[in-house]
Design a protein around this motif. Structure first.
Motif, PDB file in Angstrom:
ATOM      1  N   ALA A  57      16.913  65.605  30.203  1.00  0.00           N
ATOM      2  CA  ALA A  57      18.222  65.043  30.471  1.00  0.00           C
ATOM      3  C   ALA A  57      18.194  64.229  31.748  1.00  0.00           C
ATOM      4  CB  ALA A  57      19.247  66.159  30.608  1.00  0.00           C
ATOM      5  N   PHE A  58      18.702  63.028  31.661  1.00  0.00           N
ATOM      6  CA  PHE A  58      18.895  62.289  32.895  1.00  0.00           C
ATOM      7  C   PHE A  58      20.177  61.500  32.786  1.00  0.00           C
ATOM      8  CE2 PHE A  58      18.300  57.715  32.355  1.00  0.00           C
ATOM      9  CZ  PHE A  58      17.767  57.638  31.070  1.00  0.00           C
ATOM     10  N   GLU A  59      20.809  61.403  33.927  1.00  0.00           N
ATOM     11  CA  GLU A  59      21.971  60.547  34.042  1.00  0.00           C
ATOM     12  C   GLU A  59      22.006  60.146  35.498  1.00  0.00           C
ATOM     13  OE1 GLU A  59      25.542  62.076  32.118  1.00  0.00           O
ATOM     14  OE2 GLU A  59      26.726  60.864  33.503  1.00  0.00           O
ATOM     15  N   ILE A  60      22.078  58.868  35.741  1.00  0.00           N
ATOM     16  CA  ILE A  60      22.091  58.388  37.121  1.00  0.00           C
ATOM     17  C   ILE A  60      23.403  58.823  37.788  1.00  0.00           C
ATOM     18  CG2 ILE A  60      22.181  56.267  38.510  1.00  0.00           C
ATOM     19  CD1 ILE A  60      20.078  55.121  36.596  1.00  0.00           C
ATOM     20  N   GLU A  61      23.260  59.340  38.994  1.00  0.00           N
ATOM     21  CA  GLU A  61      24.433  59.750  39.781  1.00  0.00           C
ATOM     22  C   GLU A  61      25.448  58.607  39.850  1.00  0.00           C
ATOM     23  OE1 GLU A  61      26.019  61.924  41.586  1.00  0.00           O
ATOM     24  OE2 GLU A  61      24.691  63.630  41.288  1.00  0.00           O
ATOM     25  N   ASP A  97      17.510  60.886  24.565  1.00  0.00           N
ATOM     26  CA  ASP A  97      17.366  59.509  25.073  1.00  0.00           C
ATOM     27  C   ASP A  97      18.006  58.510  24.110  1.00  0.00           C
ATOM     28  OD1 ASP A  97      15.913  60.353  27.254  1.00  0.00           O
ATOM     29  OD2 ASP A  97      13.970  60.026  26.300  1.00  0.00           O
ATOM     30  N   ILE A  98      17.704  58.686  22.834  1.00  0.00           N
ATOM     31  CA  ILE A  98      18.215  57.752  21.820  1.00  0.00           C
ATOM     32  C   ILE A  98      19.742  57.831  21.767  1.00  0.00           C
ATOM     33  CG2 ILE A  98      18.241  57.185  19.349  1.00  0.00           C
ATOM     34  CD1 ILE A  98      15.259  58.252  19.333  1.00  0.00           C
ATOM     35  N   GLY A  99      20.242  59.059  21.796  1.00  0.00           N
ATOM     36  CA  GLY A  99      21.690  59.258  21.713  1.00  0.00           C
ATOM     37  C   GLY A  99      22.450  58.711  22.902  1.00  0.00           C
ATOM     38  N   ALA A 100      21.787  58.692  24.076  1.00  0.00           N
ATOM     39  CA  ALA A 100      22.462  58.249  25.298  1.00  0.00           C
ATOM     40  C   ALA A 100      22.194  56.779  25.613  1.00  0.00           C
ATOM     41  CB  ALA A 100      22.004  59.119  26.469  1.00  0.00           C
ATOM     42  N   SER A 101      21.431  56.098  24.754  1.00  0.00           N
ATOM     43  CA  SER A 101      21.008  54.732  25.088  1.00  0.00           C
ATOM     44  C   SER A 101      22.070  53.696  24.738  1.00  0.00           C
ATOM     45  CB  SER A 101      19.717  54.409  24.342  1.00  0.00           C
ATOM     46  OG  SER A 101      19.951  54.392  22.942  1.00  0.00           O
TER      47      SER A 101
END
Ligand SMILES: [Zn+2]
Length: 144
Positions: A57-61, A97-101
């Motif tokens: 999981a990643f999401e930029i602050e 990744d695909i879902g959040a792209s």
């Protein structure tokens, strides 16, 4: 469209993901659309909102997204895409990744196995056309 990146900028990405290992690092890649190429001129190593999550999981602050936006306006460059690391996993997009792209951006994935630059195992760049079709590999051209 190939992604053109200098050795120096690629090293900034490698150093960042090595430093954050075994956790997942992320950041933005900014630059210009130059004919048929995406030319990266600036790397912004960001903080992963999920901090100590190793996978996946990643999401930029949000505060970093704001800085990235400011930087692009100040230097008249665009956000071309985002990079993130896969600690101890291959450089293949996960379902997360695909879902959040977003379809417009390039996603560079760095597979890494330790805290050193030499521990970078693989780097691949993708376009994810939508959340249904398979990600498309986009070539990375490294310049001096
Ligand atoms: Zn990922």
């Amino acid at each position: 469209m190939p992604l053109i990146i200098s050795k120096e900028n690629l090293t900034i990405i490698k150093k960042h993901v090595a430093e954050i290992f075994p956790y997942e690092a992320c950041g933005a890649m900014l630059g210009i659309f130059d004919g048929d190429n995406k030319k990266i001129t600036k790397i912004f190593p960001a903080q992963n909102k999920y901090r100590k999550i190793a996978w996946d999981a990643f999401e930029i602050e949000p505060k970093d997204m704001l800085e990235i936006d400011k930087l692009s306006r100040k230097e008249n460059i665009e956000v071309i895409g985002f990079y993130h690391s896969h600690p101890n996993h291959p450089a293949v997009p996960s379902n997360t990744d695909i879902g959040a792209s977003w379809p417009y951006y390039s996603y560079t994935i760095v597979s890494i196995k330790g805290n050193k630059l030499e521990d970078v195992a693989d780097i691949k760049n993708y376009l994810m056309p939508d959340k249904i079709n398979k990600p498309i590999i986009e070539e990375i051209i490294i310049t001096e």
